[in-house]
Design an enzyme around this catalytic site. Structure first.
Site, PDB file in Angstrom:
ATOM      1  N   LYS A 191       0.748  12.328   0.683  1.00 42.26           N
ATOM      2  CA  LYS A 191      -0.211  12.529   1.426  1.00 42.26           C
ATOM      3  C   LYS A 191       0.553  11.337   2.317  1.00 42.26           C
ATOM      4  O   LYS A 191      -0.320  11.621   3.461  1.00 42.26           O
ATOM      5  CB  LYS A 191      -1.766  11.989   0.645  1.00 42.26           C
ATOM      6  CG  LYS A 191      -1.945  12.220   0.130  1.00 42.26           C
ATOM      7  CD  LYS A 191      -3.424  12.013  -0.726  1.00 42.26           C
ATOM      8  CE  LYS A 191      -4.714  13.047  -1.517  1.00 42.26           C
ATOM      9  NZ  LYS A 191      -5.311  12.531  -2.193  1.00 42.26           N
ATOM     10  N   GLY A 226     -13.011  13.882  -9.857  1.00 42.46           N
ATOM     11  CA  GLY A 226     -12.370  15.051  -9.077  1.00 42.46           C
ATOM     12  C   GLY A 226     -12.592  16.254  -9.809  1.00 42.46           C
ATOM     13  O   GLY A 226     -12.967  17.750 -10.017  1.00 42.46           O
ATOM     14  N   ARG A 227     -11.464  15.957 -10.935  1.00 39.10           N
ATOM     15  CA  ARG A 227     -10.735  17.578 -11.658  1.00 39.10           C
ATOM     16  C   ARG A 227     -12.047  17.560 -12.978  1.00 39.10           C
ATOM     17  O   ARG A 227     -11.651  18.062 -13.665  1.00 39.10           O
ATOM     18  CB  ARG A 227      -9.814  16.384 -12.359  1.00 39.10           C
ATOM     19  CG  ARG A 227      -9.371  15.294 -12.960  1.00 39.10           C
ATOM     20  CD  ARG A 227      -7.791  15.431 -13.301  1.00 39.10           C
ATOM     21  NE  ARG A 227      -7.853  14.538 -13.531  1.00 39.10           N
ATOM     22  CZ  ARG A 227      -7.430  13.501 -13.045  1.00 39.10           C
ATOM     23  NH1 ARG A 227      -7.616  13.480 -12.005  1.00 39.10           N
ATOM     24  NH2 ARG A 227      -7.514  12.005 -13.513  1.00 39.10           N
ATOM     25  N   LYS A 233     -15.595  15.135  -2.255  1.00 36.76           N
ATOM     26  CA  LYS A 233     -15.305  13.994  -3.422  1.00 36.76           C
ATOM     27  C   LYS A 233     -15.269  12.931  -2.604  1.00 36.76           C
ATOM     28  O   LYS A 233     -16.895  12.019  -1.992  1.00 36.76           O
ATOM     29  CB  LYS A 233     -15.365  13.024  -4.343  1.00 36.76           C
ATOM     30  CG  LYS A 233     -15.534  12.123  -5.321  1.00 36.76           C
ATOM     31  CD  LYS A 233     -14.611  12.426  -6.748  1.00 36.76           C
ATOM     32  CE  LYS A 233     -15.163  10.928  -7.380  1.00 36.76           C
ATOM     33  NZ  LYS A 233     -14.256  10.500  -8.385  1.00 36.76           N
ATOM     34  N   GLU A 247      -6.943  18.602   4.151  1.00 37.44           N
ATOM     35  CA  GLU A 247      -7.000  19.784   4.002  1.00 37.44           C
ATOM     36  C   GLU A 247      -8.381  20.109   4.143  1.00 37.44           C
ATOM     37  O   GLU A 247      -8.243  21.103   5.076  1.00 37.44           O
ATOM     38  CB  GLU A 247      -6.644  19.998   2.582  1.00 37.44           C
ATOM     39  CG  GLU A 247      -4.893  20.139   2.071  1.00 37.44           C
ATOM     40  CD  GLU A 247      -4.602  18.440   1.736  1.00 37.44           C
ATOM     41  OE1 GLU A 247      -4.850  17.846   1.311  1.00 37.44           O
ATOM     42  OE2 GLU A 247      -3.478  18.578   0.918  1.00 37.44           O
ATOM     43  N   HIS A 288       4.378  41.378 -20.771  1.00 37.84           N
ATOM     44  CA  HIS A 288       5.313  42.280 -19.492  1.00 37.84           C
ATOM     45  C   HIS A 288       5.896  41.237 -18.959  1.00 37.84           C
ATOM     46  O   HIS A 288       6.629  41.361 -17.809  1.00 37.84           O
ATOM     47  CB  HIS A 288       4.869  43.210 -18.923  1.00 37.84           C
ATOM     48  CG  HIS A 288       3.917  44.087 -20.053  1.00 37.84           C
ATOM     49  ND1 HIS A 288       4.375  45.224 -20.704  1.00 37.84           N
ATOM     50  CD2 HIS A 288       2.622  43.699 -20.510  1.00 37.84           C
ATOM     51  CE1 HIS A 288       3.947  45.888 -21.405  1.00 37.84           C
ATOM     52  NE2 HIS A 288       2.813  45.324 -21.711  1.00 37.84           N
ATOM     53  N   GLU A 332      -3.006  16.352 -14.102  1.00 44.18           N
ATOM     54  CA  GLU A 332      -3.381  15.127 -12.901  1.00 44.18           C
ATOM     55  C   GLU A 332      -3.845  13.541 -14.182  1.00 44.18           C
ATOM     56  O   GLU A 332      -3.980  12.330 -13.604  1.00 44.18           O
ATOM     57  CB  GLU A 332      -4.333  15.170 -11.919  1.00 44.18           C
ATOM     58  CG  GLU A 332      -4.651  14.229 -10.874  1.00 44.18           C
ATOM     59  CD  GLU A 332      -5.085  15.097  -9.882  1.00 44.18           C
ATOM     60  OE1 GLU A 332      -4.956  15.957  -8.408  1.00 44.18           O
ATOM     61  OE2 GLU A 332      -6.530  15.165  -9.558  1.00 44.18           O
TER      62      GLU A 332
HETATM   63  O1  F6P Z   1      -5.217  14.452  -4.044  1.00 44.87           O
HETATM   64  C1  F6P Z   1      -5.551  14.276  -5.296  1.00 44.87           C
HETATM   65  C2  F6P Z   1      -7.437  14.470  -5.165  1.00 44.87           C
HETATM   66  O2  F6P Z   1      -7.861  13.172  -4.751  1.00 44.87           O
HETATM   67  C3  F6P Z   1      -7.666  15.094  -6.300  1.00 44.87           C
HETATM   68  O3  F6P Z   1      -8.093  13.831  -7.768  1.00 44.87           O
HETATM   69  C4  F6P Z   1      -9.311  16.057  -6.151  1.00 44.87           C
HETATM   70  O4  F6P Z   1     -10.194  16.838  -6.887  1.00 44.87           O
HETATM   71  C5  F6P Z   1      -8.933  16.421  -4.659  1.00 44.87           C
HETATM   72  O5  F6P Z   1      -7.858  15.433  -4.449  1.00 44.87           O
HETATM   73  C6  F6P Z   1     -10.486  16.376  -3.776  1.00 44.87           C
HETATM   74  O6  F6P Z   1     -10.245  15.738  -3.130  1.00 44.87           O
HETATM   75  P1  F6P Z   1     -11.970  15.774  -3.259  1.00 44.87           P
HETATM   76  O7  F6P Z   1     -13.367  16.222  -3.574  1.00 44.87           O
HETATM   77  O8  F6P Z   1     -11.759  13.824  -2.560  1.00 44.87           O
HETATM   78  O9  F6P Z   1     -11.751  16.074  -1.479  1.00 44.87           O
END
Ligand code: F6P
Length: 498
Positions: A489, A260-261, A200, A206, A377, A346
């Site tokens: 972060k 995002g979520r 987003k 990452e 189990h 979150e």
């Molecule tokens: O760091 C948390 C977060 O902002 C989430 O809310 C989000 O889904 C995820 O990182 C990934 O963010 P992006 O889509 O901006 O890479």
């Protein structure tokens, strides 16, 4: 229209619930079932895609009345209207919260129509092979590079709907763990692989690290020009996407009013759309919209997400249950709990209320679980005989997708047996050995769908989204920001620089 800012503990219903809890603490569900023969009928709700049996909860009709009074006193109706009407209810980030607008085909924003159209055309070309790789071969593999909401939702839905999947192999790279990236790349051919970089913000460490590594790997075998056919992006940050070298025609827009979520319904779901085809993706959206309509228009007493949210508040705040288990009895939903953890924790893992005050009650519970029967189990012992109270959602499909009636019969029998064992325990049985006694009286919900399909899955997911909304709205928190992830972060970056 802003969200109401009412501290729930200052309401009359909260005090009444406290008194009522003292009386209910010692009441067992075994007694409640014995004294009310139509309890199951009275405590069941259904839409045409999802039904809920909430009779196996430590509640009476009076509990429900008080909880509904709490929803009314905290003005849940205003909060629901504010969300659907596009008020800036994510006040701390100054944003609307309109993931529901992504699935409302009767009143769709033109920009959503355009992006869906772009997804339709692109996914069709990838599926039918007309979108070719740099050596003229059709695409066979798709890799989604994203994390959090840009991974969990699409990965879960693609897995959940694998029965409806076409020939494309879909992979998900999320963790910045280079070993994981290398393991996936080893299986891939640059000529036939499409990478979808989903972020987003397009600033996530990452995702950008993984995308850069993947691009370097790709360029070891292909020329710079080939990037165009093999890398597409989904983001709100169009300039960052362009700087990464992805062409505008292969850039799919999303908007800041989609959290995002809650973004799997947007172009973030492109990998899913390619895997199951656009028409199935549209059915997923339509199924979710059906739940939106139910949530928006049903009275609280008949409203599935509202009842689920209220029960959650009842256990978390009055019984002080800190966790809730979710056990889907279908292996297709093996990634569901991971997805739900982000959606719920979150959102509602907050300790400052909408007035800026420190919260003195409980907010979001810990959500955990795994698929049944595997869970039986593994950890279910603790649910039955442990000292903690763990309200549990059982999710069950009435029919399987591949037939195999004997398996389905066993699966269903096990699921129902667990709800029964949690409810009744060994009540009424004469058991001398104390280690073999089950107390029962452990609450559970049974969520039933006829068969796992794009539509029913859409409804199920929207049901949980709205349950989370109900909890946050009543508990007077801002559910749509996630500042709690920022400090880690910052410190990781500091650590990297040192
Ligand atoms: O760091 C948390 C977060 O902002 C989430 O809310 C989000 O889904 C995820 O990182 C990934 O963010 P992006 O889509 O901006 O890479």
């Amino acid at each position: 229209m802003a969200l109401p800012k009412i501290n729930p503990t200052t309401t009359q219903s909260w005090s009444k619930l406290q008194d009522h809890f003292t009386a209910m603490e010692t009441v067992t569900m075994q007694t409640l079932f014995a004294t009310q023969t139509d309890r199951k009928e009275c405590m069941s709700l259904a839409t045409d895609l999802v039904s809920l049996d909430f009779s196996k909860n430590r509640i009476t009709s009076h509990t429900l009345d008080l909880l509904i009074q709490l929803a009314k006193e905290t003005k849940l109706d205003t909060a629901i209207a504010a969300q659907f009407n596009g008020a800036v209810i994510n006040e701390t980030e100054n944003r609307q919260v309109l993931h529901t607008a992504l699935r409302d085909f009767d009143a769709m924003k033109p920009e959503v129509v355009n992006t869906l159209d772009q997804m339709k055309r692109f996914s069709q070309a990838v599926i039918d092979g007309s979108h070719k790789g740099y050596t003229g071969k059709a695409i066979t593999d798709i890799v989604n590079i994203g994390i959090g909401g840009s991974d969990l939702g699409p990965a879960m839905v693609t897995e959940a709907l694998s029965f409806y999947k076409n020939h494309l192999n879909v992979h998900y790279i999320s963790n910045v763990d280079g070993d994981h990236v290398c393991e996936i790349l080893q299986k891939l051919d640059t000529q036939t692989t499409l990478f979808i970089v989903v972020s987003k913000t397009f600033t996530t460490q990452e995702t950008l690290t993984n995308a850069t590594t993947v691009r370097e790997w790709f360029l070891q075998q292909a020329g710079e020009k080939a990037i165009a056919q093999h890398f597409v992006a989904v983001s709100t940050n169009l300039s960052a996407v362009a700087s990464f070298g992805i062409l505008p025609q292969y850039t799919f827009t999303m908007w800041d009013w989609v959290g995002g979520r809650f973004s799997l319904w947007s172009a973030v779901g492109l990998s899913t759309c390619c895997a199951i085809g656009y028409s199935n993706f549209e059915l997923l959206l339509k199924g979710a919209h059906k739940m939106d309509c139910h949530f928006k228009s049903s009275e609280f007493s008949q409203n599935i997400p509202v009842i689920l949210g209220l029960l959650s508040i009842w256990y978390t705040n009055f019984f002080k249950a800190e966790t809730q288990a979710v056990l889907p009895y279908t292996q297709y939903l093996s990634k569901f709990v991971d997805y739900l953890q982000q959606a719920s924790m979150e959102s509602n893992g907050k300790s400052v209320d909408r007035n800026g005050s420190k919260i003195t009650y409980q907010t979001g519970p810990v959500v955990w679980g795994n698929t049944g029967t595997n869970a039986q189990h593994a950890f279910i012992q603790l649910l039955h005989q442990g000292t903690l109270l763990i309200p549990t959602d059982f999710i069950l499909c009435k029919a399987s997708l591949h037939g195999k009636k004997n398996h389905q019969d066993i699966l269903v029998a096990n699921c129902l047996a667990q709800t029964q064992a949690l409810l009744m325990g060994t009540h009424g049985e004469d058991i001398a050995n104390p280690y073999k006694v089950f107390q029962g009286n452990k609450p559970s919900n049974l969520i039933l769908i006829d068969q796992l399909s794009p539509e029913s899955l859409g409804s199920l997911l929207a049901m949980y989204e709205h349950k989370i909304f109900v909890e946050g709205a009543i508990l007077n928190i801002y559910s749509f920001d996630q500042f709690g992830v920022e400090l880690g972060k910052k410190l990781a970056n500091k650590q990297l620089r040192s």
